[in-house]
Scaffold this motif. Structure first.
Motif, PDB file in Angstrom:
ATOM      1  N   ASP A 176       0.831  -1.215   0.000  1.00 20.74           N
ATOM      2  CA  ASP A 176       0.000   0.000   0.000  1.00 20.74           C
ATOM      3  C   ASP A 176       0.862   1.260   0.000  1.00 20.74           C
ATOM      4  O   ASP A 176       0.433   2.309  -0.509  1.00 20.74           O
ATOM      5  CB  ASP A 176      -0.915   0.016   1.227  1.00 20.74           C
ATOM      6  CG  ASP A 176      -2.047  -0.991   1.127  1.00 20.74           C
ATOM      7  OD1 ASP A 176      -2.344  -1.432  -0.004  1.00 20.74           O
ATOM      8  OD2 ASP A 176      -2.616  -1.340   2.179  1.00 20.74           O
ATOM      9  N   GLU A 201      -9.823 -11.407   7.025  1.00 25.97           N
ATOM     10  CA  GLU A 201     -11.142 -10.756   7.058  1.00 25.97           C
ATOM     11  C   GLU A 201     -10.984  -9.242   7.157  1.00 25.97           C
ATOM     12  O   GLU A 201     -11.685  -8.483   6.480  1.00 25.97           O
ATOM     13  CB  GLU A 201     -11.951 -11.277   8.247  1.00 25.97           C
ATOM     14  CG  GLU A 201     -12.678 -12.571   7.987  1.00 25.97           C
ATOM     15  CD  GLU A 201     -13.695 -12.866   9.083  1.00 25.97           C
ATOM     16  OE1 GLU A 201     -13.437 -12.477  10.253  1.00 25.97           O
ATOM     17  OE2 GLU A 201     -14.731 -13.470   8.775  1.00 25.97           O
ATOM     18  N   GLU A 204      -9.783  -7.949   3.858  1.00 26.96           N
ATOM     19  CA  GLU A 204     -10.858  -8.023   2.866  1.00 26.96           C
ATOM     20  C   GLU A 204     -11.856  -6.893   3.050  1.00 26.96           C
ATOM     21  O   GLU A 204     -12.367  -6.324   2.076  1.00 26.96           O
ATOM     22  CB  GLU A 204     -11.554  -9.383   2.982  1.00 26.96           C
ATOM     23  CG  GLU A 204     -12.351  -9.781   1.763  1.00 26.96           C
ATOM     24  CD  GLU A 204     -12.768 -11.226   1.810  1.00 26.96           C
ATOM     25  OE1 GLU A 204     -13.021 -11.797   0.734  1.00 26.96           O
ATOM     26  OE2 GLU A 204     -12.832 -11.806   2.922  1.00 26.96           O
ATOM     27  N   LEU A 205     -12.111  -6.521   4.306  1.00 24.76           N
ATOM     28  CA  LEU A 205     -13.033  -5.420   4.585  1.00 24.76           C
ATOM     29  C   LEU A 205     -12.495  -4.085   4.069  1.00 24.76           C
ATOM     30  O   LEU A 205     -13.264  -3.155   3.813  1.00 24.76           O
ATOM     31  CB  LEU A 205     -13.302  -5.322   6.091  1.00 24.76           C
ATOM     32  CG  LEU A 205     -14.198  -6.427   6.681  1.00 24.76           C
ATOM     33  CD1 LEU A 205     -14.247  -6.324   8.199  1.00 24.76           C
ATOM     34  CD2 LEU A 205     -15.615  -6.327   6.096  1.00 24.76           C
ATOM     35  N   SER A 206     -11.166  -3.994   3.897  1.00 25.26           N
ATOM     36  CA  SER A 206     -10.581  -2.754   3.387  1.00 25.26           C
ATOM     37  C   SER A 206     -10.715  -2.642   1.872  1.00 25.26           C
ATOM     38  O   SER A 206     -10.281  -1.651   1.290  1.00 25.26           O
ATOM     39  CB  SER A 206      -9.101  -2.679   3.776  1.00 25.26           C
ATOM     40  OG  SER A 206      -8.348  -3.650   3.077  1.00 25.26           O
ATOM     41  N   GLY A 207     -11.299  -3.653   1.244  1.00 20.01           N
ATOM     42  CA  GLY A 207     -11.542  -3.600  -0.190  1.00 20.01           C
ATOM     43  C   GLY A 207     -10.545  -4.344  -1.041  1.00 20.01           C
ATOM     44  O   GLY A 207     -10.607  -4.291  -2.277  1.00 20.01           O
ATOM     45  N   LYS A 208      -9.621  -5.037  -0.430  1.00 24.17           N
ATOM     46  CA  LYS A 208      -8.604  -5.764  -1.194  1.00 24.17           C
ATOM     47  C   LYS A 208      -9.094  -7.156  -1.582  1.00 24.17           C
ATOM     48  O   LYS A 208      -9.934  -7.744  -0.902  1.00 24.17           O
ATOM     49  CB  LYS A 208      -7.296  -5.851  -0.397  1.00 24.17           C
ATOM     50  CG  LYS A 208      -6.630  -4.504  -0.190  1.00 24.17           C
ATOM     51  CD  LYS A 208      -5.362  -4.634   0.600  1.00 24.17           C
ATOM     52  CE  LYS A 208      -4.632  -3.288   0.679  1.00 24.17           C
ATOM     53  NZ  LYS A 208      -5.474  -2.252   1.314  1.00 24.17           N
ATOM     54  N   ALA A 209      -8.512  -7.663  -2.654  1.00 20.24           N
ATOM     55  CA  ALA A 209      -8.893  -8.983  -3.153  1.00 20.24           C
ATOM     56  C   ALA A 209      -8.171 -10.065  -2.342  1.00 20.24           C
ATOM     57  O   ALA A 209      -6.943 -10.104  -2.309  1.00 20.24           O
ATOM     58  CB  ALA A 209      -8.539  -9.120  -4.627  1.00 20.24           C
TER      59      ALA A 209
END
Length: 487
Positions: A176, A201, A204-209
């Motif tokens: 990042d 998790e 993933e909640l931060s928008g990453k794949a």
């Protein structure tokens, strides 16, 4: 191409032609793969030739642009009303050869007159008139926007994780923090059994794949699956326990952009962690300093350039780390990662080189290797390379022994043949000696017979002499008697 900028502002760009300093820096960083020249030296026939023009910018814009362009020593052209010439000169200390002062839509450089114009559809162009030839030539101009990209290819960043949940956040944060981020970014978990699930998790909640394997695929199968999940032109893997310096992607993609014949770009390494000192001693890394927060030393591990001497040992001595950036086309050309007893990254990069691909060394510690366990992947890879080298040395010794043994057998066979020939010659010699002895006996017999005949001849000669004497005596007597007979 000619790139034009109107305003560079730290505020959120409010218009089509506004760019932030970060956006401008990204654009200029990409131009390191091009030949950037002053507008008067621009060659439209050269696809790698670029000119940068600031169109009637504010003084803040000129200051920002000049400071960033100076970092890379790039020339640029300024189109600005002449009334501000002295102000800009005093403010920036810019050499006159680096810019021109002109009216808003018409200005001169040393060789040409330029006219900035816009078509009905809003496309910007520059028309220049060569004063010596009198010829007019329109040149397209790209008015740059914040979201524009000048990089030639796309990059995929892949973080792979297996039971490194306590390190994973740092690895993701280092991606990042890149000056130039990746075009694709995926985090793949290979069926971890630690606390990685909760960290994934959160990520993933931060928008990453995030991709979670339902079963543990192992390194090679997992890596092949990861590559298949991306489409970018360039890609690299980052272990969840490692980190990147903020300019890793920028430097590696520029190395590939600027050199079409280069398939793999590798960097030097910074070693950190509780076992960094031990690994540094093994590889000859130099001490950089001490990290007081974690109370460990950090080391710079310098890798060699891909010179002929280094490449000659590439088969058994790896100098290209597993997080090196490479072209997808080269990966596809050699069939990707394989399981054949060697570390998967060393094997891939070696096959790429053997297939005709070139390597580029970036002599900066852009990859940060965490040394925390002898069981970690890079230590296992080093041991695998060492073991592979030992196996090949043993195989070479065995081949040499087989050659010596074969030579020994051939020599034994030759000795047996020579011995047989010697025995045969010895028997022939004995036969010749026997014949010689037989001939010698015969010769002695002949000599004895000759001696006997010689004695007989002497006896005959003696008898003959005796008879001859007797004959002379008789003849003498006869002669003496003869006169008496006459009387």
């Amino acid at each position: 191409m000619i790139l034009a900028y109107r305003e560079i502002t730290i505020k959120s760009p409010g218009g089509y032609d506004c760019v932030t300093p970060d956006g401008f820096f990204r654009h200029i960083s990409a131009l390191r793969a091009y030949r950037v020249v002053h507008l008067d030296e621009y060659d439209p026939s050269d696809t790698r030739c670029v000119s940068i023009v600031l169109l009637d910018p504010t003084e803040d814009t000129v200051q920002t642009a000049a400071s960033i362009l100076a970092m890379y020593g790039m020339s640029w052209t300024l189109a600005r009303p002449a009334v501000n010439a002295s102000v800009l000169n005093n403010l920036l200390g810019i050499q006159p050869s680096k810019f021109v002062l002109a009216a808003h839509d018409n200005f001169r450089t040393g060789k040409n007159e330029w006219l900035i114009s816009a078509s009905e559809d809003g496309k910007l162009s520059i028309v220049y008139s060569n004063r010596s030839s009198g010829r007019n030539c329109p040149l397209p101009v790209r008015l740059m926007r914040e979201t524009d990209s000048l990089f030639k290819a796309t990059v995929a960043a892949i973080i792979t994780n297996y039971n490194y949940g306590h390190f994973l956040r740092e690895a993701v944060a280092s991606v990042d923090a890149q000056i130039i981020g990746p075009d694709e970014f995926i985090i793949v978990d290979d069926a971890s059994t630690d606390m990685s699930y909760s960290v994934l998790e959160e990520i993933e909640l931060s928008g990453k794949a995030v991709i979670r394997n339902s079963r543990n695929l192992g390194i090679v199968e997992n890596f092949r699956a990861c590559v298949a999940q991306t489409t970018s032109d360039y890609l690299f893997f980052l272990g969840a326990d490692n980190r990147l310096r903020s300019d890793f992607i920028l430097e590696c993609r520029l190395a590939l952009d600027a050199n079409p014949d280069v398939d793999v770009a590798y960097t030097d390494v910074l070693l950190f962690g509780v076992l960094a000192g031990e690994q540094a001693r093994k590889v000859g890394a130099s001490l950089l300093g001490h990290a007081p927060t974690n109370n460990w030393d950090v080391y710079e591990w310098r890798f060699p350039d891909p010179c002929p001497e280094t490449l000659a040992t590439f088969r058994t001595s790896n100098f290209v780390h597993g997080s090196s950036m490479y072209r997808r086309s080269a990966y596809d050309r050699v069939g990707g990662y394989r399981s054949d007893g060697q570390p998967e990254d060393h094997n891939l990069f070696y096959r790429i080189w053997k297939s005709g691909g070139h390597l580029a060394h970036i002599a900066k510690p852009l990859l940060e290797y965490r040394q925390h366990s002898v069981a970690q992947a890079n230590n296992r890879s080093a041991l695998q390379v060492e073991n592979q080298g030992l196996r090949e040395q043993i195989a070479a010794v065995q081949r040499k022994f087989a050659q010596v043994e074969q030579s020994h057998r051939a020599q034994e066979h030759e000795i047996l043949r020579l011995n047989a020939a010697y025995a045969e010659q010895n028997m022939e010699l004995q036969r010749v000696n026997a014949a010689f002895a037989e001939q010698n006996i015969e010769l002695r017999r002949v000599n004895a017979a000759f001696a006997e005949q010689s004695m007989e001849l002497r006896r005959v000669n003696a008898a003959y002499a005796e008879q001859n004497t007797e004959l002379r005596r008789v003849s003498g007597a006869f002669v003496s008697v003869q006169p008496g007979l006459a009387d």
